[in-house]
Design an enzyme around this catalytic site. Structure first.
Site, PDB file in Angstrom:
ATOM      1  N   ASN A  23       0.826  -1.165  -0.213  1.00 38.56           N
ATOM      2  CA  ASN A  23      -0.249  -0.026   0.048  1.00 38.56           C
ATOM      3  C   ASN A  23       1.064   1.137   0.105  1.00 38.56           C
ATOM      4  O   ASN A  23       1.825   1.286   0.976  1.00 38.56           O
ATOM      5  CB  ASN A  23      -0.828  -0.171   1.361  1.00 38.56           C
ATOM      6  N   CYS A  85      -6.256   5.903   7.688  1.00 39.68           N
ATOM      7  CA  CYS A  85      -5.554   4.609   6.807  1.00 39.68           C
ATOM      8  C   CYS A  85      -4.412   3.965   7.660  1.00 39.68           C
ATOM      9  O   CYS A  85      -3.565   4.703   8.196  1.00 39.68           O
ATOM     10  CB  CYS A  85      -4.798   5.398   5.804  1.00 39.68           C
ATOM     11  N   ASN A  87      -2.072   1.722   6.905  1.00 42.13           N
ATOM     12  CA  ASN A  87      -0.575   1.408   6.474  1.00 42.13           C
ATOM     13  C   ASN A  87      -0.179   2.938   6.235  1.00 42.13           C
ATOM     14  O   ASN A  87       1.169   3.061   6.519  1.00 42.13           O
ATOM     15  CB  ASN A  87      -0.754   0.756   4.936  1.00 42.13           C
ATOM     16  N   CYS A 220      -3.834  -3.514   3.120  1.00 40.68           N
ATOM     17  CA  CYS A 220      -4.978  -2.571   3.699  1.00 40.68           C
ATOM     18  C   CYS A 220      -4.949  -2.659   5.274  1.00 40.68           C
ATOM     19  O   CYS A 220      -5.315  -3.767   5.894  1.00 40.68           O
ATOM     20  CB  CYS A 220      -6.460  -2.755   3.370  1.00 40.68           C
ATOM     21  N   GLY A 221      -4.513  -1.717   6.005  1.00 34.97           N
ATOM     22  CA  GLY A 221      -4.286  -1.856   7.438  1.00 34.97           C
ATOM     23  C   GLY A 221      -5.424  -1.828   8.214  1.00 34.97           C
ATOM     24  O   GLY A 221      -5.670  -2.836   9.133  1.00 34.97           O
TER      25      GLY A 221
HETATM   26  N1  LIG Z   1      -9.584   3.680   1.430  1.00 34.84           N
HETATM   27  C1  LIG Z   1     -10.004   3.772   2.662  1.00 34.84           C
HETATM   28  C2  LIG Z   1      -8.639   4.340   3.424  1.00 34.84           C
HETATM   29  C3  LIG Z   1      -7.403   3.966   3.559  1.00 34.84           C
HETATM   30  C4  LIG Z   1      -7.460   2.539   4.008  1.00 34.84           C
HETATM   31  C5  LIG Z   1      -6.219   1.621   3.897  1.00 34.84           C
HETATM   32  N2  LIG Z   1      -5.445   1.816   2.984  1.00 34.84           N
HETATM   33  C6  LIG Z   1      -5.615   1.286   5.235  1.00 34.84           C
HETATM   34  O1  LIG Z   1      -4.485   0.744   5.301  1.00 34.84           O
HETATM   35  O2  LIG Z   1      -6.229   1.162   6.053  1.00 34.84           O
HETATM   36  C7  LIG Z   1     -11.287   4.454   2.781  1.00 34.84           C
HETATM   37  O3  LIG Z   1     -11.584   5.409   2.206  1.00 34.84           O
HETATM   38  O4  LIG Z   1     -11.981   4.082   3.726  1.00 34.84           O
END
Ligand SMILES: N[C@H](CCC[C@H](N)C(=O)O)C(=O)O
Length: 281
Positions: A23, A85, A87, A220-221
């Site tokens: 990511n 987010c 990550n 995706c964290g």
């Molecule tokens: N796209 C997600 C945010 C980033 C989540 C993901 N990249 C992580 O590592 O948590 C959203 O708009 O809900």
């Protein structure tokens, strides 16, 4: 960024490219030089464009904080602001230490989801995530497709669906991920995570269709946190889990037994390169 006249007022601005288990993000240190026009959706899209820009799943601006040691503002590659987010927060942990903003032993990152404690443990970023909320083990009104055993919903800072399948490698992620991401029962949509036992029998694998990227990301964290919570709710696994992401890198979720206390998320946060903006076209 380049406006209609082709001028490029941000040319020369320094940026950092970081990777969290696949990511990936463009970071700007905006503590003294605010984001300004860089945070406009069209510019975020240009920065994240894989072929014509730097290429990333999102953009992070590090800003001054009155409640923590540093503040992070996160934008998905489509230009939408997201509350959290995982990550990018792991990557913020790495960069804040690298920039000398904080000590690696422990500090606080202010996010749109609230303050997050962060540290490096044996040089690996570790963050204390907000407690998972609104967990529903079987999301009402969302019909499982062939090959899907259960579909649950959880709020891990941002909304997630978790879909239990026999093998994530068999999922038509783009088609099925997009359909579930826009399911009419979800007011704000959701990120969609498919999870299955690791073929080696030593844990779990996940793949994610990400809201605001509108496609698969390699990790995706917050999705890993949602998967760990859902697997525990389904009694498929303990509350803590090591989940291998599409990049082959693992995210570790450790869920304390104390109710209401959020899990710890540990994973990669790597500075791939630093550069200076040129012409974003
Ligand atoms: N796209 C997600 C945010 C980033 C989540 C993901 N990249 C992580 O590592 O948590 C959203 O708009 O809900």
């Amino acid at each position: 960024m380049t406006d209609h006249t082709g001028s490029n007022e941000e040319a020369g601005r320094e940026f950092f490219k970081l990777c969290g288990s696949g990511n990936d993000f463009v970071f700007f240190d905006a503590r003294e030089q605010p984001a300004g026009a860089l945070a406009e959706p069209a510019t975020i899209q240009r920065l994240c464009a894989r072929a014509t820009g730097i290429g990333a799943d999102g953009v992070v601006f590090l800003e001054p904080s009155t409640v923590g040691d540093v503040r992070m503002a996160y934008y998905n590659s489509d230009g939408s602001r997201a509350t959290l987010c995982g990550n990018a927060t792991l990557c913020t942990t790495r960069l804040a230490v690298e920039l000398g903003i904080v000590e690696p032993t422990g500090f606080v990152i202010e996010t749109d989801a609230g303050p997050i404690r962060a540290r490096l443990v044996h040089d690996r970023p570790e963050i204390e995530m907000p407690a998972v909320r609104e967990l529903v083990a079987d999301a009402p009104g969302i019909a499982a497709a062939a090959g899907e055993a259960r579909i649950g919903f959880a709020l891990a800072g941002v909304p997630h669906l978790v879909v239990r399948v026999a093998d994530v490698a068999e999922v038509d992620l783009d088609a099925r991920g997009r359909a579930l991401r826009f399911d009419p029962t979800l007011a704000a949509g959701a990120n969609v995570n498919f999870v299955s036992p690791s073929p080696a029998g030593d844990g779990w694998r996940m793949r994610t269709y990400e809201r605001g990227v509108e496609g698969e990301t390699l990790a995706c964290g917050t999705g890993a946190v949602a998967c760990a919570a859902m697997l525990a709710a389904w009694q498929d696994a303990e509350r803590s889990a090591v989940i291998v992401t599409s990049s082959g890198r693992a995210l570790e979720v450790r869920q304390p037994a104390t109710a209401g206390v959020g899990p710890t998320l540990a994973g990669e946060g790597r500075i791939v390169f630093r550069g200076r903006l040129g012409d974003l076209g």
